[in-house]
Design an enzyme around this catalytic site. Structure first.
Site, PDB file in Angstrom:
ATOM      1  N   ARG A   1       0.824  -1.213   0.000  1.00 41.24           N
ATOM      2  CA  ARG A   1       0.000   0.000   0.000  1.00 41.24           C
ATOM      3  C   ARG A   1       0.855   1.260   0.000  1.00 41.24           C
ATOM      4  NH1 ARG A   1      -4.552  -1.789  -2.099  1.00 41.24           N
ATOM      5  NH2 ARG A   1      -5.431  -3.534  -0.929  1.00 41.24           N
TER       6      ARG A   1
ATOM      7  N   GLU B   1      -8.675   6.479  -8.895  1.00 36.92           N
ATOM      8  CA  GLU B   1      -7.567   5.959  -8.092  1.00 36.92           C
ATOM      9  C   GLU B   1      -6.608   7.124  -7.852  1.00 36.92           C
ATOM     10  OE1 GLU B   1      -5.953   2.094  -9.241  1.00 36.92           O
ATOM     11  OE2 GLU B   1      -3.935   2.941  -9.095  1.00 36.92           O
TER      12      GLU B   1
HETATM   13  C1  3EB Z   1      -6.346  -1.797  -5.443  1.00 39.89           C
HETATM   14  O1  3EB Z   1      -6.189  -1.292  -4.322  1.00 39.89           O
HETATM   15  C2  3EB Z   1      -6.551  -0.859  -6.585  1.00 39.89           C
HETATM   16  O2  3EB Z   1      -1.749  -3.876  -9.488  1.00 39.89           O
HETATM   17  O3  3EB Z   1       0.000  -2.633  -9.101  1.00 39.89           O
HETATM   18  C3  3EB Z   1      -3.674  -0.037  -6.971  1.00 39.89           C
HETATM   19  C4  3EB Z   1      -2.280   0.077  -6.937  1.00 39.89           C
HETATM   20  C5  3EB Z   1      -4.257  -1.047  -7.686  1.00 39.89           C
HETATM   21  C6  3EB Z   1      -1.476  -0.850  -7.628  1.00 39.89           C
HETATM   22  C7  3EB Z   1      -1.217  -2.853  -9.028  1.00 39.89           C
HETATM   23  C8  3EB Z   1      -3.455  -1.960  -8.375  1.00 39.89           C
HETATM   24  C9  3EB Z   1      -2.076  -1.862  -8.343  1.00 39.89           C
HETATM   25  O4  3EB Z   1      -6.365  -3.024  -5.629  1.00 39.89           O
HETATM   26  C10 3EB Z   1      -5.740  -1.181  -7.779  1.00 39.89           C
END
Ligand code: 3EB
Length: 333
Positions: free
Chosen positions: A216, A322
């Site tokens: 995250r 996002e």
């Molecule tokens: C999520 O939280 C939203 O596959 O590298 C956010 C950040 C998301 C990175 C990735 C995907 C990715 O799942 C999507």
């Protein structure tokens, strides 16, 4: 060996020196490209009179650079920024492996090979862009195909696929090549998870045969510095999308998630606590018509912070936006 983000909604107009590399965001008609490694993100730029915004990473004394295997990169003693672009059409695929899956695995294998050979093995932050991310081909959405290839490469190259994984985003564009930028360092990152969300690498199988490989957020430590990279963050609580069809609900939930990640980072950080109004933000939103409402909602939350708005596809069909962010603090000795 400081790492500095120069973020501006103006076209790059002057070389200031020390550029490691960076992104050009927007849809320019044409224009000269900078000498440093550049990730071009062809997505409509909103909230700016210029056609292109740039995000440039500057560091003390970039020492060497190279290109090969479809990667361009620049580094100094402790940091490396690179961009790899692969054409899926060059990958045949097999009965059980799509061309995108093969290309994704190959891109990450090449990144890991480069980082190993350069002695900067720690992948801190990755920016992934691919065409038609929500398109289902051969029974599997392209984002999910990408996830299989990415995870395969992590495991094959003996990198953990959970826990200590890079901060990232994965965004869909109308077309173009598989395009991945990466920032790596000599020292390991400190991964941060969000207590409101299941870690992406632990998502259940309903979200694809392989989980996404990202954390995250990451705290990373160029010498004398603490940098917080917040991954693409969306309206997900636990592992489920919340507020489907409600862009403002998703926007508020996303900012609550970012607040939770910042709080979690602040429990571990070595410098002063990070604040939401000191971050530089990139906002990706699916529908052009949602721009004004999103900007109006965010304005009081981000204060005077730099925000770059791009229209692009998000990796779940029901996600409408996002948001990712970054901030940097100096560390006392
Ligand atoms: C999520 O939280 C939203 O596959 O590298 C956010 C950040 C998301 C990175 C990735 C995907 C990715 O799942 C999507």
């Amino acid at each position: 060996m400081s790492l500095q983000l120069i973020s501006s909604k103006a076209v790059v107009s002057r070389e200031t020196g020390g550029e490691l590399g960076g992104a050009l965001l927007g849809t320019p008609a044409s224009g000269a490209l900078p000498a440093w490694p550049v990730q071009r993100v062809f997505a409509p730029l909103f909230g700016s009179t210029a056609a292109v915004a740039h995000e440039v990473w500057r560091a003390d004394s970039p020492a060497s650079e190279g290109r090969g295997e479809d990667i361009v990169w620049r580094r100094n003693a402790g940091l490396l920024y690179g961009v790899i672009e692969l054409d899926e059409a060059d990958f045949a695929g097999t009965a059980d492996e799509s061309p995108l899956q093969s290309a994704s695995a190959e891109a990450y294998r090449r990144i890991f090979r480069l980082l190993d050979s350069q002695g900067l093995p720690h992948l801190w932050r990755v920016w992934n862009y691919l065409a038609a991310i929500n398109l289902e081909i051969g029974g599997l959405e392209r984002y999910r195909q990408f996830n299989i290839g990415r995870q395969d490469a992590f495991l094959e190259c003996r990198h953990e696929a959970s826990g200590n994984v890079p901060a990232a985003c994965a965004i869909g564009l109308a077309g173009g090549l598989l395009n991945i930028a990466f920032l790596a360092g000599a020292s390991p990152a400190l991964p941060i998870e969000n207590p409101r969300q299941v870690s992406a690498y632990d998502y259940p199988a309903d979200y694809g045969p392989r989980s996404p490989t990202f954390s995250r957020a990451n705290l990373v430590y160029p010498v004398g510095q603490e940098v917080l990279f917040i991954s693409g963050t969306a309206s997900i609580v636990g592992y489920e999308t919340v507020h489907p069809g409600n862009v403002l609900g998703q926007c508020r939930e996303t900012m609550d998630n970012i607040a939770a990640v910042v709080a979690e980072a602040n429990r571990r950080c070595r410098s002063a606590p990070f604040r939401q109004d000191e971050l530089s933000y990139r906002v990706y939103f699916r529908h052009a018509g949602d721009f004004a409402a999103i900007r109006n909602l965010l304005a009081p939350l981000v204060g005077g912070a730099e925000v770059i708005y791009l229209q692009a596809d998000i990796c779940r069909r029901d996600l409408l936006l996002e948001i990712e962010a970054v901030a940097s603090h100096t560390l006392g000795s």
